[in-house]
Each structure stands twice: as structure tokens, then as C-alpha cells.
Design a protein around this motif. Structure first.
Motif, PDB file in Angstrom:
ATOM      1  N   UNK A   1     -15.225 -59.072  22.412  1.00  0.00           N
ATOM      2  CA  UNK A   1     -14.874 -60.439  22.813  1.00  0.00           C
ATOM      3  C   UNK A   1     -14.779 -61.342  21.588  1.00  0.00           C
ATOM      4  N   UNK A   2     -15.714 -61.115  20.633  1.00  0.00           N
ATOM      5  CA  UNK A   2     -15.698 -61.911  19.396  1.00  0.00           C
ATOM      6  C   UNK A   2     -14.401 -61.667  18.616  1.00  0.00           C
ATOM      7  N   UNK A   3     -14.018 -60.408  18.503  1.00  0.00           N
ATOM      8  CA  UNK A   3     -12.792 -60.079  17.768  1.00  0.00           C
ATOM      9  C   UNK A   3     -11.563 -60.683  18.446  1.00  0.00           C
ATOM     10  N   UNK A   4     -11.585 -60.694  19.764  1.00  0.00           N
ATOM     11  CA  UNK A   4     -10.462 -61.267  20.513  1.00  0.00           C
ATOM     12  C   UNK A   4     -10.343 -62.762  20.234  1.00  0.00           C
ATOM     13  N   UNK A   5     -11.499 -63.424  20.084  1.00  0.00           N
ATOM     14  CA  UNK A   5     -11.501 -64.862  19.805  1.00  0.00           C
ATOM     15  C   UNK A   5     -11.003 -65.166  18.385  1.00  0.00           C
ATOM     16  N   UNK A   6     -11.065 -64.151  17.493  1.00  0.00           N
ATOM     17  CA  UNK A   6     -10.648 -64.361  16.102  1.00  0.00           C
ATOM     18  C   UNK A   6      -9.141 -64.097  15.895  1.00  0.00           C
ATOM     19  N   UNK A   7      -8.400 -63.869  16.980  1.00  0.00           N
ATOM     20  CA  UNK A   7      -6.983 -63.506  16.873  1.00  0.00           C
ATOM     21  C   UNK A   7      -6.179 -64.559  16.110  1.00  0.00           C
ATOM     22  N   UNK A   8      -6.516 -65.844  16.258  1.00  0.00           N
ATOM     23  CA  UNK A   8      -5.801 -66.917  15.586  1.00  0.00           C
ATOM     24  C   UNK A   8      -5.904 -66.775  14.063  1.00  0.00           C
ATOM     25  N   UNK A   9      -7.100 -66.400  13.602  1.00  0.00           N
ATOM     26  CA  UNK A   9      -7.287 -66.246  12.149  1.00  0.00           C
ATOM     27  C   UNK A   9      -6.615 -64.964  11.651  1.00  0.00           C
ATOM     28  N   UNK A  10      -6.699 -63.912  12.483  1.00  0.00           N
ATOM     29  CA  UNK A  10      -6.110 -62.636  12.076  1.00  0.00           C
ATOM     30  C   UNK A  10      -4.580 -62.724  12.003  1.00  0.00           C
ATOM     31  N   UNK A  11      -3.989 -63.611  12.833  1.00  0.00           N
ATOM     32  CA  UNK A  11      -2.520 -63.716  12.890  1.00  0.00           C
ATOM     33  C   UNK A  11      -1.931 -64.217  11.574  1.00  0.00           C
ATOM     34  N   UNK A  12      -2.766 -64.789  10.715  1.00  0.00           N
ATOM     35  CA  UNK A  12      -2.297 -65.312   9.439  1.00  0.00           C
ATOM     36  C   UNK A  12      -2.297 -64.240   8.343  1.00  0.00           C
ATOM     37  N   UNK A  13      -2.849 -63.048   8.690  1.00  0.00           N
ATOM     38  CA  UNK A  13      -2.898 -61.972   7.709  1.00  0.00           C
ATOM     39  C   UNK A  13      -1.527 -61.305   7.593  1.00  0.00           C
ATOM     40  N   UNK A  14      -1.274 -60.781   6.397  1.00  0.00           N
ATOM     41  CA  UNK A  14      -0.014 -60.095   6.144  1.00  0.00           C
ATOM     42  C   UNK A  14       0.058 -58.816   6.972  1.00  0.00           C
ATOM     43  N   UNK A  15       1.147 -58.612   7.712  1.00  0.00           N
ATOM     44  CA  UNK A  15       1.354 -57.399   8.488  1.00  0.00           C
ATOM     45  C   UNK A  15       0.730 -57.440   9.886  1.00  0.00           C
ATOM     46  N   UNK A  16       0.299 -58.638  10.322  1.00  0.00           N
ATOM     47  CA  UNK A  16      -0.314 -58.744  11.653  1.00  0.00           C
ATOM     48  C   UNK A  16       0.726 -58.526  12.741  1.00  0.00           C
ATOM     49  N   UNK A  17       0.383 -57.635  13.728  1.00  0.00           N
ATOM     50  CA  UNK A  17       1.238 -57.390  14.888  1.00  0.00           C
ATOM     51  C   UNK A  17       0.408 -57.638  16.150  1.00  0.00           C
ATOM     52  N   UNK A  18       0.741 -58.689  16.850  1.00  0.00           N
ATOM     53  CA  UNK A  18      -0.032 -59.137  18.008  1.00  0.00           C
ATOM     54  C   UNK A  18      -0.188 -58.049  19.062  1.00  0.00           C
ATOM     55  N   UNK A  19       0.926 -57.398  19.437  1.00  0.00           N
ATOM     56  CA  UNK A  19       0.884 -56.389  20.514  1.00  0.00           C
ATOM     57  C   UNK A  19       0.001 -55.196  20.130  1.00  0.00           C
ATOM     58  N   UNK A  20       0.161 -54.743  18.902  1.00  0.00           N
ATOM     59  CA  UNK A  20      -0.635 -53.608  18.438  1.00  0.00           C
ATOM     60  C   UNK A  20      -2.117 -53.955  18.386  1.00  0.00           C
ATOM     61  N   UNK A  21      -2.435 -55.180  17.927  1.00  0.00           N
ATOM     62  CA  UNK A  21      -3.830 -55.626  17.854  1.00  0.00           C
ATOM     63  C   UNK A  21      -4.472 -55.655  19.247  1.00  0.00           C
ATOM     64  N   UNK A  22      -3.760 -56.203  20.237  1.00  0.00           N
ATOM     65  CA  UNK A  22      -4.296 -56.306  21.591  1.00  0.00           C
ATOM     66  C   UNK A  22      -4.456 -54.926  22.231  1.00  0.00           C
ATOM     67  N   UNK A  23      -3.515 -54.015  21.922  1.00  0.00           N
ATOM     68  CA  UNK A  23      -3.629 -52.653  22.470  1.00  0.00           C
ATOM     69  C   UNK A  23      -4.866 -51.932  21.912  1.00  0.00           C
ATOM     70  N   UNK A  24      -5.111 -52.107  20.626  1.00  0.00           N
ATOM     71  CA  UNK A  24      -6.283 -51.481  20.016  1.00  0.00           C
ATOM     72  C   UNK A  24      -7.580 -52.032  20.615  1.00  0.00           C
ATOM     73  N   UNK A  25      -7.608 -53.358  20.816  1.00  0.00           N
ATOM     74  CA  UNK A  25      -8.799 -53.964  21.450  1.00  0.00           C
ATOM     75  C   UNK A  25      -8.992 -53.426  22.854  1.00  0.00           C
ATOM     76  N   UNK A  26      -7.900 -53.343  23.611  1.00  0.00           N
ATOM     77  CA  UNK A  26      -7.987 -52.857  24.995  1.00  0.00           C
ATOM     78  C   UNK A  26      -8.467 -51.404  25.036  1.00  0.00           C
ATOM     79  N   UNK A  27      -7.933 -50.579  24.110  1.00  0.00           N
ATOM     80  CA  UNK A  27      -8.348 -49.172  24.047  1.00  0.00           C
ATOM     81  C   UNK A  27      -9.841 -49.055  23.740  1.00  0.00           C
ATOM     82  N   UNK A  28     -10.291 -49.854  22.773  1.00  0.00           N
ATOM     83  CA  UNK A  28     -11.707 -49.795  22.408  1.00  0.00           C
ATOM     84  C   UNK A  28     -12.596 -50.326  23.539  1.00  0.00           C
ATOM     85  N   UNK A  29     -12.143 -51.382  24.233  1.00  0.00           N
ATOM     86  CA  UNK A  29     -12.913 -51.914  25.363  1.00  0.00           C
ATOM     87  C   UNK A  29     -13.011 -50.886  26.489  1.00  0.00           C
ATOM     88  N   UNK A  30     -11.906 -50.188  26.734  1.00  0.00           N
ATOM     89  CA  UNK A  30     -11.907 -49.161  27.780  1.00  0.00           C
ATOM     90  C   UNK A  30     -12.867 -48.032  27.409  1.00  0.00           C
TER      91      UNK A  30
END
Length: 700
Positions: free
Chosen positions: A518-547
Motif C-alpha cells: 500500500x505504501x509503494x502504491x501511494x509513492x506512484x506520483x514520485x516514482x512517475x518522475x523517474x527515468x523509464x517509468x511505465x505506469x501499467x507495468x508498475x501497477x501489474x507488478x504491485x498487483x502480482x506481489x499483492x496476490x
């Protein structure tokens, strides 16, 4: 030393006396160090009297009623321990007849109890020797009592002391002088008055009812120099007692207590009756006045031989634990509770002592004391685990359960209480320590262990949260670096999760891991400023790890349920095995007592025939036959119930643990999974109900 000739002679005489009396049939246990200055201590004293522990003296003026001396209770606990079986030898009889000397000789001494040198009685109340005898089957306590019919006492106190002596003793010596006469029989009317104050709980007042609770009786005839004869035939003292002293004479009266009533009471109430004669120790009055310091060499040889035989006889008869009416063995805690409860009855002459109620109260008090001690030990054990927190929940429960089985349950086997009561109270103790309730998330939801389960979870959560902070700090610093990319973050997060998985401890580990997501999900705004950030891939990885965490959490809960079930199964199996062993032990006790009672009743039948109590003899014959049939039938039923109990235990042992339901990656909620699992978990309570039915049959 040699300058004082008189002191020298006295000391040599004392040493010779100690040496000659050191040969003893049983080992003697010396008192604890703090009691070494005392040879005896009052167990019960008349109110108004005060005992000085430092000097061993008693002061004050005796009043009505008795009270229990606290120092005697402490001595009992130190002498015998908590659960060792006891045999209690007590001596009663008219005042100034040498009871204290006989009681002392049972302990290999001449002055274990203080002897009086004047016409005034020395012993007041009931006294306990500070030394004990270690028999093969029990620790033997020796008691000395205040003389009956003393001019300083009254009938109420005499009756009370005799009541206590009978109900506390396993072997009772009645000490009197000379040949018993009709007047001596009449003086023993307190036996009848005693019977009027006892409720055996059987709905009747027959001799058989009282014999379950009365001790063995030895009538000691002191200063007896005549040979017991009937006609011209020499007989044993016991035969003389039966045929002459206790022989039926005349008839009965409905209005008053007759000597025949007393004779019948003596014959029927006590478990067995023997008689022994003992000649006078000396014709020298100075020796008789100072028996505690007299040189054994100056005592009559016939007296010394007779006394040695008496000691051997008493100790051989007394080397058997005192039992209550239900067959349970008397231990030090039971004995203390008996005394406490009987003192109240003794102090109130209008109180009728209900034996069944008394026994149950005493046994519950003994168990309550054991339970308080066990709970404290259990809590201390768990407190000792706290520095090791956080532990895996299964480790904590396994450690606590193992301690219950290996320490508390094993010690409970030593508690001697009635079978049905033992079963109920042992189950209650288990529930108090490790309670099985209605499980929504855990099968254990109460008992002393529950707050430690909660505490362990709290410590685990705090530990894992601190671990997360420590692991996140270097990542937080790197996020401030302008050259830090999404690929770098992914590598660091992978390392973060790996280290947390390896270092995280306790039941809250997965909970904190889920919070991390949940903490990592809340940090998405800061992560989006990193070079090479892909929103869909990031959310899929979080969902996989949560599952994955969901599955791990569900699996952990399933494993916890399995582990708890297995530990509860072990606990209940061990508890039921203990109950079964206790049950089997009581069967053996009953068989032994049955054989002893058969022998006693056969002897009593002979006594009735010798004493001309023909109606009693006929009733006794019928009773023996009925007793044989009922006892054989009862023991057969108990054996059968014990086999059923063992069968139940074997069935429990063979039961497999509950199956774990396979968790699909996209399956239902966690509670649904657990709910399905719990439908397959066998309920231990069903086993307990089965055992209850078995014991109900045995009780009937």
C-alpha cells in the motif's frame, strides 16, 4: 568435662539411651533446620493458648474451641512435600496413662513428645512430631493428643478431640491402663456421640458406612501383668478383648446409651481391631515419674521386649496411605484441608460432619491450590519466552503446549482426588491455560496463552515495521539522486522484498508486507518522475506481489489452523490419557481395598460370633456376600470403561490432521478459504463428550 561427675554420668546415660533406641524398623526423617530445636509442635491448640515457636512453650489459659497452628502447616509442607502419600498414627485415651511416651517410642525416642511428671496433664490439644517415618508406601506422621477425661477438660472438648482423632487417623491407638471394666466401656460413650455427628452420605448409619471413614484400632492395655485367659485356656489379648470385654451382655435400650451399644460401635465402626498388652516399665516410682530421661537398662526386660514388639506391630500396620471414603489417597495438602474443615465442626457441637461434602470440599481446595501454582508456573514460563519475541505463532503455541504436557499435566497425576472430579477439573485447567473457542481466525481464542499470542503479534508488527524503515532508508536517499532510474528502483525493491522476507519475524510479517504494498502504491506520483517509468507495468507488478502475499497469508492461516489443531489434539490426548491412567490407578486401589475389606469383614464376622452379637453376625454374613457380588460387578464395569477410554485414545492418535484446501491464485476471499477448512476440522469437543459418556457409565 570430667570434673563434673554428675554431668558426666547424666550425659553417658543419655548417650546410651539414644544408642539403644537408635535401632528402628523404619528410616527416620529429621526435621528441617528451622524446626530442629523442636521435638514436637502443636497442630491444634485450645483457644486462649499461645505457642512460642522460638522456645516451643505454650502459655495462656485454655478456652472452648480449637485453632490450627500456622507453624504446623509450614512444617507439614516441608516434611512431606506437596503430594506424597501420608499415613497418620494417633494415640488417644484417658489422661496420665503414658500416651506421650508410647508416641515417642514410635519415633525411636523417649521424649519426642514432652512427658508430664505430675498429676496434671501435659499435652493440650493435638501435637505433631517434627520427625517423620519413611515407610515403603507412605510417610508416617505421629500425633499425640490431650488426655480424655482430664480434670482440666470437659466432655465437649473430649468429644471434639476424639472426632478429630478418628477422622484424621489411618491407625488409632487407644491407650488405657489395666484390665478394661464395665465402667471403662461406659467412658467410651464418645464413640456413640461421634457417630451421631457424622453423616456418611449413604442414607444409613450402619457399621459398614462408618468403616469406610474410620481407622484401624489398636487397644493398648498398659501396666498389664496378668495373662489373658478364658476359663483355664490362655488366649491372645485380641481374643480376650472380643470374647470378654466386648462380649454382648444383657440387652439394648431405646432411651439411653448402654454398654452394649458402645461394644457394638467399637466392633462395627473401626476397620479392624487388635489388642496388645504391655507390662509396667518399672516398680521404681522415680523411674516412672521420669520415663523421658530414665536409663533403658533400668527398665524391666519384659517391658522393653513388649515395647519393641509394639513399635514393630504399629509401624507394619501403619505403612499404608490413609484414604478417603472414595479411595483417594491423603497427601499433605489434603491433610491440612481436612484439619481446617474439621476444626470448624469440632468447635460447634451442633454441626453434623457430612463426609461426602467434606471430601469434595477438601479435594477441590487441594486442586485449586495446585491450579493456582500451575497457572503461575505457566505464566512464568511464557514470560521467559518474551525476550525471544517475536516468535512464529506455531513455535509459541507448541512451546506452551509442550510445557503443559511435560510439566503441569505430569504433576497433576499426583493429585489424589475422585475420578470424576479429576476429569472435570483437569479439563477446566486446560481451558484456563489454552482455551479452545469458536474459531474465526484462530482455534485458540482465550486462556493465559492468548495474551501472549497477542503480545507476540504486537512485538512482531513493531519489529517488522522497524525493519522496513531500516531497509527503506537507503532507497529514500537514492530517490533524491537525479540519475536514479526506474530500473534501479526495481532492482532495489527486489532486494528490499528479499531482505524483508529473510529478516522479518513473527505472525505480523505478512501483514506488514501487505502494508508495504500500500505504501509503494501511494509513492506512484514520485516514482512517475523517474527515468523509464511505465505506469501499467508498475501497477501489474504491485498487483502480482499483492496476490502472492494474499496466497501466502491464506496459507499461513491454514498452517496456523493445522498447527493449533495438532497441538490441541496432543493436549487433549495427553489429558485424556492422564485421566485414563488415573482411572486405571483407582481401579487397582479399589481392587486392593476390596481384598482388604473382605479380610476385615471375615475377621469381623468371627468377632461377632465370639462376642455373641448373633444378629450382627448374620447381617455381616449377608453383607459380605452382597459386597463380593457388587464389588466384582463394579470393578468389571470400570475395567470395561477403561478399555473404551483406551480405544478412544487410539482413535484420536490415528486421526490425520485436517486437509488444507488448495488456494487458487484468483480464488475467493481468505475467510471463505478458512471457512471451508474449518468444516473439515474434527471438533475435539466431540471426543470429550464421548469420554464423558464412558465415565457416566462408570459412575453409575
Amino acid at each position: 568435662f570430667f570434673k563434673d561427675k554428675r554431668r558426666n554420668t547424666s550425659l553417658i546415660a543419655f548417650c546410651c539411651q539414644s544408642r539403644r533406641m537408635s535401632s528402628h524398623p523404619l528410616p527416620i526423617q529429621e526435621p528441617p533446620q528451622e524446626y530442629s530445636h523442636l521435638k514436637s509442635i502443636p497442630l491444634l491448640l485450645p483457644k486462649g493458648l499461645t505457642f512460642d515457636f522460638s522456645t516451643g512453650s505454650v502459655s495462656g489459659s485454655a478456652e472452648q474451641g480449637l485453632y490450627l497452628v500456622e507453624e504446623a502447616i509450614c512444617l507439614l509442607e516441608k516434611l512431606v512435600g506437596s503430594q506424597g502419600p501420608l499415613s497418620i498414627v494417633n494415640i488417644v485415651g484417658p489422661a496420665r496413662t503414658g500416651k506421650s511416651y508410647v508416641a515417642s517410642r514410635l519415633l525411636g525416642s523417649a521424649n519426642a513428645f514432652e512427658l508430664g511428671h505430675t498429676m496434671n496433664a501435659k499435652t493440650m490439644g493435638v501435637w505433631l512430631a517434627t520427625r517423620t517415618l519413611k515407610g515403603n508406601n507412605a510417610t508416617i506422621l505421629v500425633l499425640d493428643t490431650e488426655g480424655l477425661d482430664a480434670h482440666s477438660a470437659d466432655q465437649r472438648r473430649d468429644d471434639g478431640i476424639f472426632l478429630l482423632s478418628v477422622l484424621l487417623s489411618s491407625f488409632l491407638i487407644y491407650n488405657s491402663t489395666g484390665v478394661p471394666k464395665s465402667n471403662d466401656i461406659n467412658k467410651m460413650a464418645y464413640i456413640i456421640r461421634l457417630a451421631q455427628r457424622i453423616d456418611t452420605g449413604s442414607g444409613g448409619s450402619t457399621g459398614q458406612d462408618f468403616r469406610l471413614h474410620f481407622p484401624h484400632l489398636l487397644w493398648l492395655l498398659r501396666d498389664h501383668f496378668l495373662k489373658p485367659t478364658i476359663g483355664n485356656r490362655e488366649v491372645t489379648p485380641t481374643e480376650y478383648l472380643n470374647r470378654e470385654v466386648l462380649r454382648f451382655q444383657g440387652g439394648f435400650s431405646d432411651k439411653e446409651i448402654t454398654n452394649n451399644d458402645i461394644r457394638r460401635a467399637i466392633l462395627t465402626f473401626f476397620r479392624s481391631i487388635e489388642c496388645v498388652t504391655l507390662p509396667s516399665p518399672s516398680i521404681n516410682q522415680e523411674i516412672l515419674r521420669n520415663m523421658d530421661t530414665a536409663d533403658p537398662e533400668k527398665l524391666e526386660e519384659e517391658f522393653k521386649v513388649g515395647m519393641n514388639k509394639l513399635v514393630e506391630l504399629v509401624l507394619s500396620r501403619a505403612d499404608s496411605p490413609k484414604t478417603l471414603g472414595n479411595g483417594s489417597v491423603v497427601t499433605a495438602p489434603v491433610f491440612v484441608e481436612l484439619v481446617k474443615n474439621l476444626v470448624g465442626a469440632v468447635n460447634d457441637p451442633n454441626v453434623v460432619v457430612s463426609i461426602p461434602s467434606l471430601v469434595e470440599i477438601v479435594q477441590k481446595e487441594v486442586w485449586n491450590s495446585f491450579e493456582r501454582e500451575s497457572v503461575q508456573k505457566f505464566v512464568d514460563f511464557l514470560e521467559g519466552l518474551v525476550p525471544s519475541f517475536p516468535l512464529e505463532e506455531s513455535e509459541l503455541i507448541a512451546a506452551a503446549s509442550n510445557y503443559y504436557r511435560e510439566d503441569i499435566l505430569k504433576n497433576s497425576k499426583q493429585i489424589s482426588i475422585e475420578q470424576r472430579l479429576f476429569q472435570i477439573l483437569s479439563q477446566q485447567l486446560l481451558e484456563r491455560l489454552i482455551k479452545k473457542g469458536s474459531p474465526q481466525e484462530n482455534m485458540i481464542d482465550g486462556g493465559e496463552i492468548h495474551r501472549y499470542i497477542v503480545k507476540n503479534r504486537e512485538v512482531s508488527e513493531a519489529f517488522c515495521q522497524n525493519l522496513v524503515k531500516d531497509l527503506w532508508k537507503p532507497i529514500a536517499v537514492k530517490l533524491l539522486n537525479a540519475g536514479y532510474s526506474m530500473e534501479d528502483l526495481q532492482n532495489d525493491l527486489e532486494n528490499f522484498h528479499l531482505q524483508f522476507a529473510n529478516q522479518g519475524r513473527g505472525p505480523a510479517k505478512l501483514k506488514v508486507a501487505a502494508q508495504n504494498m500500500e505504501f509503494l502504491k501511494e509513492q506512484e506520483l514520485y516514482f512517475s518522475q523517474l527515468k523509464g517509468f511505465q505506469k501499467q507495468l508498475f501497477e501489474q507488478e504491485l498487483q502480482t506481489r499483492q496476490e502472492k502475499l494474499r496466497c501466502e497469508e491464506a496459507e499461513q492461516k491454514n498452517n496456523n489452523l493445522q498447527n493449533q489443531y495438532q497441538e490441541l489434539q496432543k493436549n487433549y490426548t495427553s489429558e485424556l490419557q492422564t485421566v485414563a491412567n488415573h482411572h486405571q490407578a483407582q481401579i487397582q486401589v479399589m481392587k486392593k481395598e476390596f481384598e482388604e475389606r473382605q479380610n476385615q469383614e471375615q475377621q469381623r464376622l468371627l468377632q461377632f460370633m465370639q462376642t455373641k452379637f448373633e444378629d450382627d453376625a448374620k447381617c455381616n454374613q449377608e453383607m459380605i456376600k452382597s459386597m463380593q457380588e457388587s464389588q466384582i460387578n463394579l470393578i468389571s464395569k470400570m475395567d470395561e470403561s477403561n478399555k473404551q477410554m483406551l480405544g478412544v485414545l487410539q482413535e484420536i492418535a490415528k486421526r490425520p490432521p485436517p486437509p488444507v484446501e488448495v488456494i487458487e491464485k484468483n480464488g475467493g476471499g481468505i475467510l471463505d478459504v478458512i471457512g471451508g477448512l474449518l468444516k473439515l476440522v474434527p471438533v475435539v469437543g466431540d471426543v470429550v463428550k464421548t469420554v464423558d459418556k464412558i465415565f457416566n457409565k462408570a459412575d453409575k
